[in-house]
Design a protein around this motif. Structure first.
Motif, PDB file in Angstrom:
ATOM      1  N   ARG A 132      40.388  14.465 -59.008  1.00 34.29           N
ATOM      2  CA  ARG A 132      41.821  14.227 -58.818  1.00 34.29           C
ATOM      3  C   ARG A 132      42.057  13.256 -57.674  1.00 34.29           C
ATOM      4  O   ARG A 132      42.905  12.360 -57.771  1.00 34.29           O
ATOM      5  N   GLU A 172      50.018  12.809 -69.833  1.00 34.93           N
ATOM      6  CA  GLU A 172      50.893  11.775 -69.286  1.00 34.93           C
ATOM      7  C   GLU A 172      50.592  10.388 -69.843  1.00 34.93           C
ATOM      8  O   GLU A 172      51.271   9.421 -69.474  1.00 34.93           O
ATOM      9  N   ILE A 205      45.890  15.683 -67.001  1.00 36.08           N
ATOM     10  CA  ILE A 205      46.322  14.286 -66.878  1.00 36.08           C
ATOM     11  C   ILE A 205      46.537  13.615 -68.229  1.00 36.08           C
ATOM     12  O   ILE A 205      47.371  12.713 -68.354  1.00 36.08           O
ATOM     13  N   GLU A 217      43.943   9.738 -57.960  1.00 43.52           N
ATOM     14  CA  GLU A 217      45.150   9.435 -57.187  1.00 43.52           C
ATOM     15  C   GLU A 217      44.975   8.186 -56.329  1.00 43.52           C
ATOM     16  O   GLU A 217      45.934   7.429 -56.118  1.00 43.52           O
TER      17      GLU A 217
END
Length: 224
Positions: free
Chosen positions: A159, A201, A198, A163
């Motif tokens: 993650r 999205e 994820i 990010e």
């Protein structure tokens, strides 16, 4: 001693092949080349071929790979990228996933690039801001066509990589996550958990040969 000697012979043979034109020409050939050599692709073969098809179709000009390890996916990327591509590969020495590559392999990895390509090998922690700053300096304001995440496989680790580096991918670009299949016997490998969150999205593609294989798998996100 015999094992070290064999490794040395294999290294020199591979180095010589790449120096004097012994390069495979097809996606399947590239993947099969990374067997019984100091270059390995730790992936189910059909999954690696599917990724190769996507790279061949897109021929990325600017790419970032998190996690170099044995160099197989970097080898594939260099072969299928634009002839003028800028390719960056980040790897953590002695990292818990893959273990990192020794410095002695750097000359071999540099042989992966084609004439006209730039290849940047960064041995550092992808989670550090200094590492991202180095990536930004290399990109010089350009955005990525392709991002490959194969570094820290913990939920928090993947993650964090996402990010930090996903915002560097342009619209129309592609992000690939390695090891999205549930892993048997390794509780700290939780890319599958992050992937399940994820993927909602993005337009996405899952590449897993068998639901019961217990390792590997690729998740592809298409950035709109």
């Amino acid at each position: 001693m015999a094992k070290l000697l064999l490794k040395g012979v294999r290294y020199l043979k591979c180095y010589g092949e790449l120096t004097f034109g012994g390069r495979p020409k097809t996606i399947e050939g590239i993947i099969d080349y990374c067997v019984d050599r100091p270059i390995l692709i730790t992936q189910v073969r059909s999954e690696a071929v599917a990724l190769g098809r996507l790279l061949e179709e897109r021929a990325p000009a600017r790419s970032l790979e998190i996690g170099t390890n044995y160099g197989g996916t970097l080898f594939l990327l260099c072969h299928l990228s634009s002839p003028q591509a800028k390719i960056i590969s980040v790897d953590l020495p002695s990292g818990p996933f893959g273990g990192g590559y020794p410095r002695r392999k750097i000359p071999l990895f540099r042989k992966f690039r084609k004439a006209g390509q730039q290849l940047h090998l960064i041995r550092a922690d992808s989670h550090q801001q200094e590492t991202k700053d180095r990536v930004l300096q290399i990109l010089k304001g350009e955005l990525l066509d392709y991002l490959f995440l194969d570094g820290d496989h913990t939920y928090e680790g993947v993650r964090r990589d996402f990010e930090m580096y996903a915002p560097l991918v342009r619209k129309g670009g592609m992000i690939a996550l390695h090891d999205i299949a549930a892993h048997d016997g390794r509780a700290d490998c939780r890319v599958d958990r992050f992937w399940s969150e994820i993927k909602r999205e993005y337009r996405h593609q899952e590449i897993i040969e068998s639901a019961s294989q217990g390792w590997a798998g690729l998740g592809i996100l298409f950035v709109a």
